[in-house]
Write a protein that holds these residues in place. Structure first.
Motif, PDB file in Angstrom:
ATOM      1  N   SER A 126      -2.752   8.179  -7.584  1.00 33.86           N
ATOM      2  CA  SER A 126      -2.707   7.181  -8.652  1.00 33.86           C
ATOM      3  C   SER A 126      -1.350   6.505  -8.649  1.00 33.86           C
ATOM      4  O   SER A 126      -0.404   6.994  -8.023  1.00 33.86           O
ATOM      5  CB  SER A 126      -2.957   7.840 -10.014  1.00 33.86           C
ATOM      6  OG  SER A 126      -1.985   8.833 -10.278  1.00 33.86           O
ATOM      7  N   ARG A 127      -1.279   5.361  -9.326  1.00 35.01           N
ATOM      8  CA  ARG A 127       0.010   4.695  -9.426  1.00 35.01           C
ATOM      9  C   ARG A 127       0.273   4.295 -10.868  1.00 35.01           C
ATOM     10  O   ARG A 127      -0.653   4.028 -11.641  1.00 35.01           O
ATOM     11  CB  ARG A 127       0.129   3.502  -8.459  1.00 35.01           C
ATOM     12  CG  ARG A 127      -0.316   2.107  -8.961  1.00 35.01           C
ATOM     13  CD  ARG A 127      -1.756   1.961  -8.990  1.00 35.01           C
ATOM     14  NE  ARG A 127      -2.209   0.586  -9.100  1.00 35.01           N
ATOM     15  CZ  ARG A 127      -3.151   0.203  -9.923  1.00 35.01           C
ATOM     16  NH1 ARG A 127      -3.679   1.071 -10.780  1.00 35.01           N
ATOM     17  NH2 ARG A 127      -3.587  -1.033  -9.924  1.00 35.01           N
ATOM     18  N   THR A 171       0.861  -1.173   0.000  1.00 35.39           N
ATOM     19  CA  THR A 171       0.000   0.000   0.000  1.00 35.39           C
ATOM     20  C   THR A 171       0.899   1.225   0.000  1.00 35.39           C
ATOM     21  O   THR A 171       1.831   1.319   0.801  1.00 35.39           O
ATOM     22  CB  THR A 171      -0.903   0.038   1.236  1.00 35.39           C
ATOM     23  OG1 THR A 171      -1.736  -1.122   1.246  1.00 35.39           O
ATOM     24  CG2 THR A 171      -1.776   1.277   1.232  1.00 35.39           C
ATOM     25  N   ILE A 177      -3.195   4.235  -1.744  1.00 34.95           N
ATOM     26  CA  ILE A 177      -3.645   3.425  -2.862  1.00 34.95           C
ATOM     27  C   ILE A 177      -3.062   2.030  -2.743  1.00 34.95           C
ATOM     28  O   ILE A 177      -1.886   1.864  -2.396  1.00 34.95           O
ATOM     29  CB  ILE A 177      -3.242   4.096  -4.205  1.00 34.95           C
ATOM     30  CG1 ILE A 177      -3.817   3.332  -5.387  1.00 34.95           C
ATOM     31  CG2 ILE A 177      -1.730   4.260  -4.322  1.00 34.95           C
ATOM     32  CD1 ILE A 177      -3.741   4.109  -6.710  1.00 34.95           C
ATOM     33  N   ASP A 178      -3.892   1.040  -2.998  1.00 32.29           N
ATOM     34  CA  ASP A 178      -3.437  -0.342  -3.040  1.00 32.29           C
ATOM     35  C   ASP A 178      -2.728  -0.580  -4.365  1.00 32.29           C
ATOM     36  O   ASP A 178      -3.317  -0.335  -5.426  1.00 32.29           O
ATOM     37  CB  ASP A 178      -4.640  -1.284  -2.893  1.00 32.29           C
ATOM     38  CG  ASP A 178      -4.216  -2.735  -2.845  1.00 32.29           C
ATOM     39  OD1 ASP A 178      -3.984  -3.317  -3.925  1.00 32.29           O
ATOM     40  OD2 ASP A 178      -4.122  -3.282  -1.736  1.00 32.29           O
ATOM     41  N   TRP A 179      -1.482  -1.044  -4.295  1.00 35.62           N
ATOM     42  CA  TRP A 179      -0.687  -1.168  -5.517  1.00 35.62           C
ATOM     43  C   TRP A 179      -1.322  -2.151  -6.499  1.00 35.62           C
ATOM     44  O   TRP A 179      -1.282  -1.943  -7.697  1.00 35.62           O
ATOM     45  CB  TRP A 179       0.727  -1.616  -5.176  1.00 35.62           C
ATOM     46  CG  TRP A 179       1.642  -1.580  -6.356  1.00 35.62           C
ATOM     47  CD1 TRP A 179       2.033  -2.621  -7.141  1.00 35.62           C
ATOM     48  CD2 TRP A 179       2.271  -0.408  -6.907  1.00 35.62           C
ATOM     49  NE1 TRP A 179       2.857  -2.182  -8.147  1.00 35.62           N
ATOM     50  CE2 TRP A 179       3.022  -0.842  -8.021  1.00 35.62           C
ATOM     51  CE3 TRP A 179       2.258   0.950  -6.574  1.00 35.62           C
ATOM     52  CZ2 TRP A 179       3.769   0.049  -8.798  1.00 35.62           C
ATOM     53  CZ3 TRP A 179       3.000   1.821  -7.334  1.00 35.62           C
ATOM     54  CH2 TRP A 179       3.743   1.384  -8.435  1.00 35.62           C
ATOM     55  N   VAL A 190       4.176   6.715  -7.879  1.00 38.70           N
ATOM     56  CA  VAL A 190       2.895   7.062  -7.269  1.00 38.70           C
ATOM     57  C   VAL A 190       2.749   8.579  -7.346  1.00 38.70           C
ATOM     58  O   VAL A 190       3.720   9.299  -7.079  1.00 38.70           O
ATOM     59  CB  VAL A 190       2.823   6.609  -5.799  1.00 38.70           C
ATOM     60  CG1 VAL A 190       1.475   6.982  -5.190  1.00 38.70           C
ATOM     61  CG2 VAL A 190       3.059   5.114  -5.686  1.00 38.70           C
ATOM     62  N   TYR A 227      -9.016   8.444   1.122  1.00 36.03           N
ATOM     63  CA  TYR A 227      -8.607   9.835   1.313  1.00 36.03           C
ATOM     64  C   TYR A 227      -9.032  10.342   2.688  1.00 36.03           C
ATOM     65  O   TYR A 227     -10.040   9.885   3.244  1.00 36.03           O
ATOM     66  CB  TYR A 227      -9.254  10.735   0.247  1.00 36.03           C
ATOM     67  CG  TYR A 227      -8.846  10.407  -1.164  1.00 36.03           C
ATOM     68  CD1 TYR A 227      -9.584   9.511  -1.933  1.00 36.03           C
ATOM     69  CD2 TYR A 227      -7.718  11.001  -1.728  1.00 36.03           C
ATOM     70  CE1 TYR A 227      -9.197   9.197  -3.228  1.00 36.03           C
ATOM     71  CE2 TYR A 227      -7.331  10.703  -3.029  1.00 36.03           C
ATOM     72  CZ  TYR A 227      -8.077   9.792  -3.760  1.00 36.03           C
ATOM     73  OH  TYR A 227      -7.691   9.494  -5.046  1.00 36.03           O
ATOM     74  N   GLY A 252      -5.523  -0.865  -7.008  1.00 34.94           N
ATOM     75  CA  GLY A 252      -5.744   0.538  -7.335  1.00 34.94           C
ATOM     76  C   GLY A 252      -6.812   1.207  -6.492  1.00 34.94           C
ATOM     77  O   GLY A 252      -7.143   2.373  -6.722  1.00 34.94           O
ATOM     78  N   SER A 253      -7.346   0.499  -5.509  1.00 37.91           N
ATOM     79  CA  SER A 253      -8.364   1.110  -4.660  1.00 37.91           C
ATOM     80  C   SER A 253      -7.733   2.212  -3.814  1.00 37.91           C
ATOM     81  O   SER A 253      -6.579   2.115  -3.418  1.00 37.91           O
ATOM     82  CB  SER A 253      -9.031   0.072  -3.767  1.00 37.91           C
ATOM     83  OG  SER A 253      -8.097  -0.477  -2.870  1.00 37.91           O
ATOM     84  N   THR A 254      -8.494   3.254  -3.546  1.00 39.70           N
ATOM     85  CA  THR A 254      -7.953   4.445  -2.891  1.00 39.70           C
ATOM     86  C   THR A 254      -8.746   4.827  -1.646  1.00 39.70           C
ATOM     87  O   THR A 254      -9.917   4.461  -1.492  1.00 39.70           O
ATOM     88  CB  THR A 254      -7.953   5.638  -3.855  1.00 39.70           C
ATOM     89  OG1 THR A 254      -9.299   5.877  -4.304  1.00 39.70           O
ATOM     90  CG2 THR A 254      -7.065   5.371  -5.059  1.00 39.70           C
TER      91      THR A 254
END
Length: 119
Positions: free
Chosen positions: A71-72, A33, A51-53, A79, A60, A56-58
């Motif tokens: 974003s990654r 993460t 963000i989960d690598w 990142v 905030y 892609g879930s984020t």
């Protein structure tokens, strides 16, 4: 061991935008993460976004939700944090952090990049 280096900070007027970037090296980031944190003078370091690598879930913090986007870039191991509608209270030293799948918290940090928003 993961090495992190932030870039993209600077001075911007309130209402403006900045894009921070974090270069990652040292190992594969599968299941990591990645997070952005910030620390203003005299205050504790606080969570901004993560963000989960893999997925892609984020997530905030409430203070930046709707204005910032994390974003990654898997191909380039980077990142980013897009910051829009910046406010004076966003002024801080911003850090990129990495949390491995076997750690409970963020243990790897970059040196930080300064963001200053003038009102």
């Amino acid at each position: 061991q993961v090495q992190l280096v932030e870039s993209g900070g600077g001075l911007v007027q309130a209402g403006g935008s900045l894009r921070l970037s974090c270069g990652v090296s040292g190992r594969a980031l599968s299941s990591y993460t990645m997070g952005w944190f910030r620390q203003a003078p005299g205050k504790e370091r606080e969570f901004v976004a993560m963000i989960d690598w893999n997925s892609g879930s984020t997530q905030y913090s409430g203070s930046v939700k709707g204005r910032f986007a994390v974003s990654r870039d898997k191909a380039n191991n980077r990142v980013s944090l897009q910051m829009n509608t910046l406010k004076a209270e966003d002024t801080a030293l911003y850090f990129c952090g990495a949390r491995s799948p076997w750690d409970s918290g963020f243990k790897n940090w970059g040196p930080g990049t300064q963001v200053t928003v003038s009102s």
